[in-house]
Motif scaffolding. Structure first.
Motif, short mmCIF file in Angstrom:
data_model
loop_
_atom_site.label_atom_id
_atom_site.label_comp_id
_atom_site.label_asym_id
_atom_site.label_seq_id
_atom_site.Cartn_x
_atom_site.Cartn_y
_atom_site.Cartn_z
N ALA A 299 14.76 9.24 6.10
CA ALA A 299 16.04 8.99 6.75
C ALA A 299 16.23 7.52 7.15
N TYR A 300 15.12 6.80 7.26
CA TYR A 300 15.17 5.39 7.67
C TYR A 300 14.42 4.56 6.62
N PRO A 301 15.06 4.22 5.52
CA PRO A 301 14.36 3.57 4.40
C PRO A 301 14.17 2.06 4.61
N ASP A 302 13.25 1.73 5.51
CA ASP A 302 13.04 0.32 5.89
C ASP A 302 11.70 -0.24 5.43
N GLY A 303 10.91 0.55 4.73
CA GLY A 303 9.54 0.13 4.42
C GLY A 303 9.42 -0.77 3.21
N LYS A 304 8.25 -1.38 3.09
CA LYS A 304 7.96 -2.26 1.96
C LYS A 304 6.59 -1.99 1.33
N LEU A 305 5.88 -0.98 1.81
CA LEU A 305 4.53 -0.69 1.33
C LEU A 305 4.59 0.06 0.01
N ARG A 306 3.91 -0.46 -0.99
CA ARG A 306 3.86 0.21 -2.29
C ARG A 306 3.00 1.47 -2.18
N VAL A 307 3.38 2.50 -2.94
CA VAL A 307 2.65 3.76 -2.87
C VAL A 307 1.18 3.57 -3.26
N ASP A 308 0.92 2.85 -4.34
CA ASP A 308 -0.47 2.64 -4.76
C ASP A 308 -1.27 1.89 -3.70
N ASP A 309 -0.63 0.94 -3.03
CA ASP A 309 -1.33 0.19 -1.97
C ASP A 309 -1.63 1.10 -0.79
N ALA A 310 -0.71 2.01 -0.47
CA ALA A 310 -0.94 2.94 0.63
C ALA A 310 -2.10 3.87 0.32
N ILE A 311 -2.15 4.38 -0.91
CA ILE A 311 -3.26 5.26 -1.30
C ILE A 311 -4.57 4.51 -1.25
N ALA A 312 -4.58 3.27 -1.73
CA ALA A 312 -5.81 2.46 -1.70
C ALA A 312 -6.25 2.19 -0.26
N LEU A 313 -5.29 1.94 0.63
CA LEU A 313 -5.64 1.70 2.03
C LEU A 313 -6.28 2.93 2.65
N LEU A 314 -5.69 4.10 2.44
CA LEU A 314 -6.27 5.31 3.01
C LEU A 314 -7.65 5.58 2.44
N ARG A 315 -7.83 5.31 1.16
CA ARG A 315 -9.15 5.51 0.57
C ARG A 315 -10.17 4.54 1.19
N ARG A 316 -9.76 3.30 1.40
CA ARG A 316 -10.65 2.32 2.04
C ARG A 316 -11.04 2.77 3.45
N VAL B 37 3.33 12.68 -3.75
CA VAL B 37 2.81 11.50 -3.06
C VAL B 37 2.02 11.92 -1.83
N ILE B 38 2.52 12.88 -1.08
CA ILE B 38 1.80 13.37 0.10
C ILE B 38 0.44 13.92 -0.30
N ASP B 39 0.38 14.65 -1.40
CA ASP B 39 -0.88 15.17 -1.89
C ASP B 39 -1.88 14.04 -2.17
N ALA B 40 -1.40 12.97 -2.79
CA ALA B 40 -2.28 11.83 -3.10
C ALA B 40 -2.76 11.14 -1.82
N LEU B 41 -1.90 11.05 -0.81
CA LEU B 41 -2.30 10.45 0.45
C LEU B 41 -3.37 11.30 1.15
N CYS B 42 -3.17 12.61 1.18
CA CYS B 42 -4.15 13.49 1.81
C CYS B 42 -5.49 13.43 1.09
N GLU B 43 -5.44 13.41 -0.22
CA GLU B 43 -6.68 13.34 -0.99
C GLU B 43 -7.42 12.03 -0.72
N ALA B 44 -6.68 10.93 -0.63
CA ALA B 44 -7.31 9.63 -0.34
C ALA B 44 -7.95 9.63 1.04
N ALA B 45 -7.27 10.21 2.03
CA ALA B 45 -7.80 10.24 3.38
C ALA B 45 -9.06 11.08 3.51
N GLY B 46 -9.22 12.02 2.60
CA GLY B 46 -10.43 12.85 2.60
C GLY B 46 -11.45 12.43 1.57
N ALA B 47 -11.35 11.19 1.09
CA ALA B 47 -12.18 10.75 -0.04
C ALA B 47 -13.66 10.93 0.22
N ARG B 48 -14.12 10.57 1.41
CA ARG B 48 -15.55 10.66 1.69
C ARG B 48 -16.03 12.09 1.65
#
Length: 266
Positions: free
Chosen positions: A206-223, A252-263
């Motif tokens: 509803a508030y499309p103000d972001g600039k974070l790329r999806v791949d960068d977000a997934i990489a950050l959560l994995r890190r 995309v949500i699925d990829a974020l959740c998977e990255a956050a549980g990488a360990r």
């Protein structure tokens, strides 16, 4: 499974643009159920008028107390949450902070969310959760919360937009961004407002103000997951206009959740 509990928390009353949030919360919950046993909070009604500086205060407080009771009863030490608006994280972070006194919070969002009831120009509670977890919650909520989070254990990622009240609290508490060199140790809770993402890649907000790329977000959560101990992830502000957008965003949500549980998924 990387989390003990997946909490469906479909609160929309904290948002000023809430029309599509229930659909998004439902779709996000279906994804989160892949990563932990799913528990659904019962939705509540409109919630009435403004009180204590917060719109629809009765609904906000009722859902907060319901979430507190559910989380305490569950005993879950690792919580995946499908919101709803950003304010769902007040109860979740409070629960995790009680269990993990050294909790670190990484707040991924296009907005600072650091207004208080006194400084908010809108009265919408989804613009106040950061101030709430740092000790500036609405007065009737404060006795229900545990110890405020230490501001030094809070970091922003992706912030672009704030009101004067947001920036005032950011300066007062010296709330900092997570820089590439910032060491991350656990336990960690990640708040992920999907409006942090670049709307050219993820437009279902509803508030499309972001600039974070999806791949960068997934990489950050994995890190974060590999460097620290992710004990919480909350996905918020998913606002698809129809079922096709819900399915696309869910990938995309699925990829974020998977990255956050990488360990733990390794």
């Amino acid at each position: 499974m990387p989390f003990d509990l997946a909490l469906s928390y479909p609160q929309w009353q904290g948002s000023g643009r809430h029309a599509n949030l229930p659909r998004g919360a439902q779709a996000a919950a279906s994804v989160c159920a892949r990563f932990a046993p799913l528990t659904r909070m019962a939705p509540v009604g409109d919630g009435g008028d403004m009180a204590h500086g917060v719109n629809r205060w009765d609904a906000i407080l009722a859902q907060f107390r319901n979430a507190q009771q559910l989380l305490a009863k569950s005993g879950a030490r690792r919580v995946l949450t499908a919101g709803g608006d950003c304010a769902v994280d007040v109860a979740v972070i409070d629960h995790l902070h009680r269990l993990h006194p050294q909790l670190r919070v990484i707040w991924i969002d296009a907005h600072l969310d650091a207004n208080t009831p006194e400084t908010s120009p809108s009265g919408n509670f989804h613009g106040m959760p950061v101030s709430a977890i740092l000790g500036r919650a609405p007065a009737p909520m404060r006795p229900l919360l545990g110890r405020p989070l230490d501001p030094s254990r809070f970091h922003y990622v992706g912030i672009q937009v704030g009101d004067e009240g947001d920036w005032q609290l950011q300066r007062e508490l010296d709330l900092r961004k997570l820089e590439p060199h910032t060491p991350i140790d656990g336990p960690v809770h990640v708040h992920f407002d999907l409006d942090a993402l670049d709307p050219q890649e993820f437009a279902y907000v509803a508030y499309p103000d972001g600039k974070l790329r999806v791949d960068d977000a997934i990489a950050l959560l994995r890190r974060i997951a590999l460097d620290a101990d992710v004990v919480g992830l909350t996905i918020t502000e998913f606002a698809p206009a129809d079922d096709d957008e819900a399915r696309a965003g869910a990938e995309v949500i699925d990829a974020l959740c998977e990255a956050a549980g990488a360990r733990r998924l390794a």
